[in-house]
Design a protein around this motif. Structure first.
Motif, short mmCIF file in Angstrom:
data_model
loop_
_atom_site.label_atom_id
_atom_site.label_comp_id
_atom_site.label_asym_id
_atom_site.label_seq_id
_atom_site.Cartn_x
_atom_site.Cartn_y
_atom_site.Cartn_z
N SER A 1 -0.87 -1.91 -6.27
CA SER A 1 -2.39 -1.92 -5.93
C SER A 1 -2.77 -3.36 -5.82
O SER A 1 -3.58 -3.54 -4.95
N ALA B 1 -1.66 -5.20 -2.84
CA ALA B 1 -2.26 -4.69 -1.60
C ALA B 1 -3.60 -4.98 -1.56
O ALA B 1 -3.99 -5.70 -0.35
N VAL B 2 -4.50 -4.98 -2.38
CA VAL B 2 -5.80 -5.49 -2.35
C VAL B 2 -5.93 -6.86 -2.19
O VAL B 2 -6.75 -7.49 -1.29
N THR C 1 1.85 2.20 -3.62
CA THR C 1 0.63 2.10 -4.64
C THR C 1 0.44 3.68 -5.35
O THR C 1 -0.02 3.72 -6.28
N GLU C 2 1.11 4.80 -4.55
CA GLU C 2 0.89 6.00 -4.86
C GLU C 2 -0.50 6.30 -5.18
O GLU C 2 -0.91 6.71 -6.32
N SER C 3 -1.37 5.98 -4.09
CA SER C 3 -2.59 6.56 -4.03
C SER C 3 -3.50 5.31 -5.41
O SER C 3 -4.43 5.85 -5.92
N PHE C 4 -2.95 4.13 -5.15
CA PHE C 4 -3.58 3.34 -6.30
C PHE C 4 -3.23 3.84 -7.94
O PHE C 4 -4.42 3.36 -8.60
N THR C 5 -2.58 4.41 -8.07
CA THR C 5 -2.32 4.59 -9.28
C THR C 5 -1.28 3.82 -10.17
O THR C 5 -0.89 3.98 -11.17
N ARG C 6 -0.49 3.24 -9.21
CA ARG C 6 0.54 2.00 -9.89
C ARG C 6 -0.15 0.54 -9.71
O ARG C 6 -0.69 0.16 -8.47
N LEU C 7 -0.20 -0.02 -10.72
CA LEU C 7 -0.93 -1.40 -10.91
C LEU C 7 -0.50 -2.38 -9.92
O LEU C 7 -1.34 -2.98 -9.05
N LEU D 1 0.85 -1.27 -0.12
CA LEU D 1 -0.06 0.06 -0.07
C LEU D 1 1.03 1.38 0.08
O LEU D 1 0.53 2.33 -0.79
#
Length: 110
Positions: free
Chosen positions: A33, A36-37, A24-30, A21
């Motif tokens: 992300s 993490a999920v 992820t850079e605010s969920f901008t890196r696939l 997480l």
């Protein structure tokens, strides 16, 4: 013992997810992300099994305490974040609390 093994796996999954997480850079890196999920889904799925046989308060105390300490260690060792003396002392108290709950509490599995 099986419940503790599953709980340990849930904690490891959560630590991996939280570490990803941070990347992820605010969920901008696939890739981070997805890690993490997926890690959180696996962690909560495993956690649900321990809640069948252990009290929720005890499970959460172990989960959160161990997770905090492990994430702090990963952040220090892998991500290069600093831990000052008060942080180290506080983490020591968390470790002591998890130890006391596991060794002395009648609410846990022995």
């Amino acid at each position: 013992m099986m419940a503790y093994s599953i709980l340990a796996a849930a904690i490891v999954a959560e630590v991996i997810a939280t570490t990803a997480l941070a990347r992820t850079e605010s969920f901008t890196r696939l890739v981070p992300s997805l890690v993490a999920v997926t890690g959180y889904v696996v962690a909560f799925w495993l956690l649900s099994f321990t809640l069948r046989v252990m009290p929720a308060g005890i499970v959460y105390a172990i989960w959160s305490g161990a997770g905090i300490v492990l994430i702090a260690l990963v952040a220090w060792l892998v991500l290069g974040q600093k831990l000052d003396l008060p942080a180290i002392i506080g983490l020591g108290f968390i470790i002591a609390g998890v130890f006391i709950v596991n060794v002395f509490s009648n609410a846990t599995l022995h």
